[in-house]
Design a protein around this motif. Structure first.
Motif, short mmCIF file in Angstrom:
data_model
loop_
_atom_site.label_atom_id
_atom_site.label_comp_id
_atom_site.label_asym_id
_atom_site.label_seq_id
_atom_site.Cartn_x
_atom_site.Cartn_y
_atom_site.Cartn_z
N UNK A 1 -0.77 -13.31 6.06
CA UNK A 1 -0.84 -12.11 5.25
C UNK A 1 -0.17 -10.93 5.95
N UNK A 2 0.74 -10.27 5.24
CA UNK A 2 1.40 -9.06 5.73
C UNK A 2 0.97 -7.88 4.86
N UNK A 3 0.45 -6.83 5.50
CA UNK A 3 0.12 -5.60 4.79
C UNK A 3 1.30 -4.65 4.90
N UNK A 4 1.87 -4.30 3.75
CA UNK A 4 3.10 -3.50 3.71
C UNK A 4 2.76 -2.10 3.22
N UNK A 5 2.92 -1.11 4.09
CA UNK A 5 2.67 0.28 3.71
C UNK A 5 4.00 1.01 3.54
N UNK A 6 4.23 1.53 2.33
CA UNK A 6 5.45 2.28 2.04
C UNK A 6 5.18 3.76 2.25
N UNK A 7 5.91 4.36 3.16
CA UNK A 7 5.84 5.80 3.38
C UNK A 7 7.04 6.47 2.73
N UNK B 1 8.81 2.01 6.02
CA UNK B 1 7.76 1.02 5.74
C UNK B 1 7.01 0.74 7.03
N UNK B 2 5.70 0.52 6.92
CA UNK B 2 4.92 -0.01 8.02
C UNK B 2 4.43 -1.39 7.61
N UNK B 3 4.62 -2.36 8.49
CA UNK B 3 4.24 -3.74 8.20
C UNK B 3 3.25 -4.20 9.25
N UNK B 4 2.09 -4.65 8.80
CA UNK B 4 1.06 -5.07 9.74
C UNK B 4 1.40 -6.40 10.37
N UNK C 1 -1.62 -11.72 11.91
CA UNK C 1 -1.32 -10.54 11.10
C UNK C 1 -0.43 -9.64 11.91
N UNK C 2 0.63 -9.08 11.31
CA UNK C 2 1.58 -8.27 12.08
C UNK C 2 1.89 -6.95 11.40
N UNK C 3 2.21 -5.93 12.24
CA UNK C 3 2.71 -4.64 11.76
C UNK C 3 4.15 -4.47 12.19
N UNK C 4 4.94 -3.83 11.33
CA UNK C 4 6.31 -3.48 11.68
C UNK C 4 6.67 -2.24 10.90
N UNK C 5 7.87 -1.69 11.14
CA UNK C 5 8.28 -0.51 10.38
C UNK C 5 9.74 -0.65 9.95
N UNK C 6 10.07 0.05 8.88
CA UNK C 6 11.45 0.00 8.37
C UNK C 6 11.75 1.29 7.67
N UNK C 7 13.04 1.57 7.49
CA UNK C 7 13.46 2.81 6.86
C UNK C 7 14.37 2.52 5.68
N UNK C 8 14.56 3.55 4.88
CA UNK C 8 15.48 3.45 3.76
C UNK C 8 16.89 3.20 4.23
N UNK D 1 0.83 -1.19 0.00
CA UNK D 1 0.00 0.00 0.00
C UNK D 1 0.87 1.25 0.00
N UNK D 2 0.37 2.31 -0.64
CA UNK D 2 1.08 3.60 -0.65
C UNK D 2 0.70 4.39 0.58
N UNK D 3 1.70 4.84 1.33
CA UNK D 3 1.47 5.62 2.54
C UNK D 3 1.76 7.09 2.33
N UNK D 4 2.20 7.75 3.40
CA UNK D 4 2.46 9.19 3.36
C UNK D 4 3.49 9.56 2.30
N UNK D 5 3.14 10.50 1.46
CA UNK D 5 4.07 11.04 0.49
C UNK D 5 4.29 10.19 -0.74
N UNK D 6 3.55 9.07 -0.89
CA UNK D 6 3.73 8.20 -2.05
C UNK D 6 2.39 7.95 -2.73
N UNK D 7 2.46 7.59 -4.02
CA UNK D 7 1.29 7.22 -4.79
C UNK D 7 1.66 6.10 -5.75
N UNK D 8 0.78 5.11 -5.85
CA UNK D 8 1.02 4.01 -6.78
C UNK D 8 0.30 4.22 -8.11
N UNK D 9 -0.19 5.43 -8.36
CA UNK D 9 -0.94 5.66 -9.60
C UNK D 9 -0.07 5.49 -10.84
#
Length: 296
Positions: free
Chosen positions: A264-270, A274-277, A289-296, A165-173
């Motif tokens: 199932x992991x929901x991955x949100x890229x900010x 990253x936020x991982x459910x 189902x789990x959430x986690x976060x990661x950085x560049x 999923x696209x999070x803050x500041x990103x778009x998958x359009x």
């Protein structure tokens, strides 16, 4: 709710059973008629509303020596590709079956690397279905709602699913994630066509890299296995690598990816991380189902 797949295997009758004038069935050879049902199905080839054309299953029983007999789905029914299974007497005979058919049978090698992903490693197994000359219909179905046994096909592997999923500041359009690399799993093992059991044979973990091709969902079939440290996930997006650690399953067994379960992991890229459910576990069977976060 279970998604069930019903398939009637109409087996050609090369020999006819004899019926006496009073309507009783004589104990001559009778061809088996097999009903097959897949419980807890997901979006793989052998699921949904029908089998794929030319899908093959292997059927076995021990009393009369039928071992790894292939039946192929063609034109809306399963038909034998060679040997036809016949009952010889009125004593109940117990059958097992698996998918997809392996010509050598027995214990076969399994690889879950990226180039092997797909229905070819989505192993299913069913057992305990019975039949005889007097009751030639062998049902690989779930009979628990009528007080019977569950003899339906079940998944023998485990599944990890990702939704990006696209999070803050990103778009998958216009730009979607290009792919991802998952680290921390072992990808070589075996599947026993006679028992439906799997085993991991790889000595060490190895990464698997999957391309998304514009999709925002993906899945990886894996061997059921114990994992003692978090899995590493690297997502490639717009020329950048986003890194995350995935929480391990807590249910049904802690730190274990269990046969028949989809995680199932929901991955949100900010814009910066990253936020991982927490992993939700869905049928096949329900799980975490789990959430986690990661950085560049």
């Amino acid at each position: 709710m279970k998604t069930r797949l019903f398939a009637t295997l109409a087996l050609a009758l090369a020999l006819a059973a004899c019926t006496s004038d009073d309507g009783t069935l004589n104990d001559g050879p009778v061809a088996a008629v097999i009903n097959a049902e897949i419980s807890d199905a997901v979006s793989t080839r052998a699921s949904g509303t029908q089998w794929a054309e030319r899908d093959e299953i292997g059927i076995s029983e021990s009393r009369f020596g039928y071992t790894n007999v292939p039946y192929r789905w063609e034109s809306g029914k399963f038909t034998p590709t060679g040997t036809i299974i016949f009952f010889q007497d009125s004593d109940p005979t117990t059958f097992s079956a698996y998918y997809p058919y392996q010509s050598d049978g027995g214990t076969v090698s399994v690889s879950t690397t990226a180039d092997k992903q797909g229905p070819g490693i989505d192993f299913l197994f069913a057992s305990g279905a019975k039949g005889s000359t007097r009751s030639p219909e062998v049902s690989f179905t779930d009979k628990t709602d009528k007080g019977g046994e569950d003899n339906s096909f079940h998944h023998c592997m485990s599944l990890i699913k990702f939704t990006f999923k696209a999070g803050d500041g990103l778009s998958f359009n216009e730009t979607e994630p290009a792919g991802y690399t998952l680290e921390g799993l072992k990808h070589e093992g075996t599947f026993d066509t006679a028992t439906g059991t799997t085993a991991v044979t790889a000595a060490a973990e190895s990464p698997i890299t999957m391309q998304l091709g514009g999709a925002t969902t993906s899945q990886v079939i894996i061997l059921p296995q114990e994992v003692n440290s978090s899995l590493n996930l690297k997502v490639s997006y717009n020329g950048q690598s986003y890194n995350a650690q995935l929480k391990l399953p807590a249910t049904p067994t802690a730190n274990f990816y269990t046969a028949g379960y989809a995680y199932t992991y929901n991955i949100t890229l900010n814009n910066k991380d990253i936020e991982v459910s927490d992993p939700t576990i869905n049928p096949w069977e329900s799980g975490d189902s789990n959430d986690a976060s990661a950085e560049l």
